[in-house]
Design a protein around this motif. Structure first.
Motif, PDB file in Angstrom:
ATOM      1  N   GLN A  40       0.829  -1.210   0.000  1.00  0.00           N
ATOM      2  CA  GLN A  40       0.000   0.000   0.000  1.00  0.00           C
ATOM      3  C   GLN A  40       0.863   1.259   0.000  1.00  0.00           C
ATOM      4  O   GLN A  40       0.535   2.249  -0.674  1.00  0.00           O
ATOM      5  CB  GLN A  40      -0.941  -0.014   1.209  1.00  0.00           C
ATOM      6  CG  GLN A  40      -1.999  -1.100   1.145  1.00  0.00           C
ATOM      7  CD  GLN A  40      -3.012  -0.981   2.259  1.00  0.00           C
ATOM      8  OE1 GLN A  40      -3.540   0.096   2.544  1.00  0.00           O
ATOM      9  NE2 GLN A  40      -3.310  -2.092   2.916  1.00  0.00           N
TER      10      GLN A  40
ATOM     11  N   TYR B 241       2.107   1.820  -3.424  1.00  0.00           N
ATOM     12  CA  TYR B 241       1.047   2.326  -4.308  1.00  0.00           C
ATOM     13  C   TYR B 241       0.930   3.845  -4.223  1.00  0.00           C
ATOM     14  O   TYR B 241       0.883   4.532  -5.243  1.00  0.00           O
ATOM     15  CB  TYR B 241      -0.299   1.681  -3.956  1.00  0.00           C
ATOM     16  CG  TYR B 241      -1.447   2.283  -4.734  1.00  0.00           C
ATOM     17  CD1 TYR B 241      -1.701   1.908  -6.045  1.00  0.00           C
ATOM     18  CD2 TYR B 241      -2.261   3.262  -4.159  1.00  0.00           C
ATOM     19  CE1 TYR B 241      -2.734   2.481  -6.775  1.00  0.00           C
ATOM     20  CE2 TYR B 241      -3.300   3.839  -4.877  1.00  0.00           C
ATOM     21  CZ  TYR B 241      -3.535   3.448  -6.188  1.00  0.00           C
ATOM     22  OH  TYR B 241      -4.557   4.036  -6.909  1.00  0.00           O
TER      23      TYR B 241
ATOM     24  N   GLN C 194       1.525   6.836  -6.900  1.00  0.00           N
ATOM     25  CA  GLN C 194       0.473   7.816  -7.214  1.00  0.00           C
ATOM     26  C   GLN C 194       0.981   9.246  -7.047  1.00  0.00           C
ATOM     27  O   GLN C 194       0.581  10.143  -7.804  1.00  0.00           O
ATOM     28  CB  GLN C 194      -0.746   7.583  -6.313  1.00  0.00           C
ATOM     29  CG  GLN C 194      -1.585   6.385  -6.687  1.00  0.00           C
ATOM     30  CD  GLN C 194      -2.219   6.537  -8.055  1.00  0.00           C
ATOM     31  OE1 GLN C 194      -1.767   5.931  -9.044  1.00  0.00           O
ATOM     32  NE2 GLN C 194      -3.275   7.323  -8.141  1.00  0.00           N
TER      33      GLN C 194
ATOM     34  N   GLU D  73     -12.230  -0.258  -6.672  1.00  0.00           N
ATOM     35  CA  GLU D  73     -11.169   0.244  -5.786  1.00  0.00           C
ATOM     36  C   GLU D  73     -11.166  -0.551  -4.492  1.00  0.00           C
ATOM     37  O   GLU D  73     -12.221  -0.945  -3.993  1.00  0.00           O
ATOM     38  CB  GLU D  73     -11.405   1.719  -5.417  1.00  0.00           C
ATOM     39  CG  GLU D  73     -11.333   2.690  -6.562  1.00  0.00           C
ATOM     40  CD  GLU D  73     -11.741   4.096  -6.131  1.00  0.00           C
ATOM     41  OE1 GLU D  73     -11.004   5.038  -6.420  1.00  0.00           O
ATOM     42  OE2 GLU D  73     -12.816   4.227  -5.500  1.00  0.00           O
TER      43      GLU D  73
ATOM     44  N   GLU E 225      -6.733   2.497  -2.770  1.00  0.00           N
ATOM     45  CA  GLU E 225      -7.076   3.270  -3.971  1.00  0.00           C
ATOM     46  C   GLU E 225      -8.133   4.324  -3.649  1.00  0.00           C
ATOM     47  O   GLU E 225      -8.059   5.462  -4.128  1.00  0.00           O
ATOM     48  CB  GLU E 225      -7.589   2.342  -5.075  1.00  0.00           C
ATOM     49  CG  GLU E 225      -6.550   1.390  -5.635  1.00  0.00           C
ATOM     50  CD  GLU E 225      -6.437   0.091  -4.858  1.00  0.00           C
ATOM     51  OE1 GLU E 225      -5.592  -0.750  -5.237  1.00  0.00           O
ATOM     52  OE2 GLU E 225      -7.182  -0.084  -3.872  1.00  0.00           O
TER      53      GLU E 225
ATOM     54  N   GLU F  47      -6.651   7.162  -1.348  1.00  0.00           N
ATOM     55  CA  GLU F  47      -5.767   8.027  -2.135  1.00  0.00           C
ATOM     56  C   GLU F  47      -6.596   8.979  -2.980  1.00  0.00           C
ATOM     57  O   GLU F  47      -6.283  10.175  -3.084  1.00  0.00           O
ATOM     58  CB  GLU F  47      -4.847   7.164  -3.006  1.00  0.00           C
ATOM     59  CG  GLU F  47      -3.677   7.899  -3.624  1.00  0.00           C
ATOM     60  CD  GLU F  47      -4.010   8.674  -4.883  1.00  0.00           C
ATOM     61  OE1 GLU F  47      -3.322   9.668  -5.178  1.00  0.00           O
ATOM     62  OE2 GLU F  47      -4.979   8.281  -5.577  1.00  0.00           O
ATOM     63  N   ARG F  48      -7.679   8.484  -3.566  1.00  0.00           N
ATOM     64  CA  ARG F  48      -8.571   9.347  -4.367  1.00  0.00           C
ATOM     65  C   ARG F  48      -9.293  10.360  -3.476  1.00  0.00           C
ATOM     66  O   ARG F  48      -9.512  11.512  -3.874  1.00  0.00           O
ATOM     67  CB  ARG F  48      -9.577   8.485  -5.132  1.00  0.00           C
ATOM     68  CG  ARG F  48     -10.513   9.288  -6.049  1.00  0.00           C
ATOM     69  CD  ARG F  48     -11.224   8.393  -7.054  1.00  0.00           C
ATOM     70  NE  ARG F  48     -12.196   7.496  -6.463  1.00  0.00           N
ATOM     71  CZ  ARG F  48     -13.505   7.736  -6.385  1.00  0.00           C
ATOM     72  NH1 ARG F  48     -14.007   8.881  -6.861  1.00  0.00           N
ATOM     73  NH2 ARG F  48     -14.321   6.849  -5.848  1.00  0.00           N
TER      74      ARG F  48
END
Length: 405
Positions: free
Chosen positions: A27, A30, A34, A311, A315, A318-319
């Protein structure tokens, strides 16, 4: 010893220390990727970002993903609180213990301040420790994430312990129960709440404790001007409303949303704000044992993966940070109730129409065709550190208290 998952009725009762640490590392990698992809800038780099973040319920799921995003994409110093079982050399701890250990190790290596309290976040003693830590750092929190999920809470004033339940109200709820490990489908029923189960659930899972946290942090002058705070919630599809949104947990979530308005009003004087973020449904330790939910999520994941909109925790969080909390214009997009809707892709009418067509057609004979059985099984296992890529599960673990690999 060789550690294999011990599963009983969609519940995993042990954890793999190396798997938990590796998944936490995945994670982290990731959000680092990003950061490069989005061109995210930390505060030191001149970007819109938090400086000091407090995460209540930091060890798994959305709380862990929020802390990872804040630290490794936005460069924030973080304080985390969770209540975990500590391992010994020969006896395993909870997944969250290993996740926290892996996070702290990585944050320190990255030069970020980190402090994790293994404590009862519902207690005033814990609040006092967090306040002291912020003052010792000479810092004020500019983001407070409230992601606590517990079956019990002791009221700090009365010392009475309350228990929460996941039950419908005024009706029996029946639905298909999917065993994600075997693909077997049975019918399960849940009896309606009785006695004080509704107010007790609100007492545990509602917004009273969140409001108390913000009040005490504010009175101690450890909240920065412009501080934002978020609590996480779920609404879900109409088929789950009798057991969720219109059930005992739903009553607690409605209380959470009501108190968000109170907190928002209190923070506005110094430019702050409070939000409830309504997140997408995911496989969790609690959702796995609610009738119909596992099957619904398996169908949902199949559809959303086909569309490219699925997601997981990391994910989505993060968004949340990039496209809701720290936008270029500084505005936070919300619905008419001042809620952040991270469930927008799940609740897309086209997605839900497709889900509603598929759900009644699922049988044991076609479950692998219509349900993302491998996907929900994987998500279930990684919560406890199993089925994580890059981990040799046939290798002996000689010390259950360590995460070296």
């Amino acid at each position: 010893m060789i550690i294999k998952p011990m599963i009983r009725s969609n519940m995993c009762i042990n954890a793999h220390p190396i798997g938990c640490a590796k998944e936490t590392e995945n994670q982290i990698n990731y959000v680092i990727a990003q950061k490069a992809k989005r061109g995210t800038k930390t505060l030191a780099e001149g970007g819109k970002a938090p400086r000091t973040v407090l995460v209540l319920g930091c060890s798994t799921g959305y709380g862990l993903a929020s802390r990872i995003t804040a630290a490794f994409e936005y460069g924030a110093d973080t304080i985390g609180v969770s209540f975990e079982k500590q391992p010994t050399q020969v006896k395993g701890g909870t997944p969250g213990w290993y996740n926290n250990m892996a996070f702290d190790k990585a944050a320190e290596k990255a030069g970020l301040k980190t402090k994790t309290f293994n404590a009862d976040a519902y207690s005033d003693e814990c609040r006092a420790e967090v306040i002291k830590q912020l003052k010792d750092w000479g810092a004020k929190a500019d983001l407070v994430i409230y992601s606590l999920a517990s079956p019990v809470r002791t009221d700090p004033d009365t010392k009475v312990m309350y228990r929460s339940v996941i039950k419908p109200i005024n009706q029996v709820y029946s639905g298909a129960s999917l065993d994600m490990m075997t693909g077997k489908i049975t019918q399960a029923s849940t009896q309606p709440a009785e006695g004080d189960e509704i107010p007790n659930t609100v007492k545990v899972m509602g917004g009273e404790d969140w409001e108390r946290w913000i009040k005490q942090l504010s009175e101690a002058d450890v909240l920065a001007d412009g501080c934002r705070t978020l609590a996480y919630s779920y609404i879900g599809p109409s088929l789950s409303h009798p057991i969720y949104r219109d059930g005992t947990i739903g009553e607690a979530k409605k209380d959470l949303e009501k108190r968000a308005h109170n907190i928002d009003a209190a923070l506005k004087a110094k430019g702050g704000a409070a939000y409830v973020s309504v997140n997408k449904g995911l496989i969790t330790r609690s959702s796995s044992v609610i009738p119909i939910i596992t099957q619904y999520l398996g169908v949902l994941f199949k559809i959303m993966k086909k569309q490219g909109t699925h997601e997981g925790c990391i994910e989505q969080m993060e968004r949340l940070f990039a496209e809701r909390l720290y936008t270029a214009d500084g505005k936070v997009p919300v619905d008419s109730e001042n809620r952040i809707r991270m469930d927008d892709w799940e609740m897309d009418p086209k997605v839900q129409d497709e889900v509603n067509k598929v759900m009644p057609a699922v049988t044991e004979e076609n479950v692998n065709e219509l349900v993302d059985l491998d996907g929900i099984r994987h998500d279930f296992l990684i919560i406890n550190g199993f089925d994580v890529d890059g981990v040799d599960y046939n290798k002996e673990v000689t010390d259950m208290s360590k995460i070296e690999y």
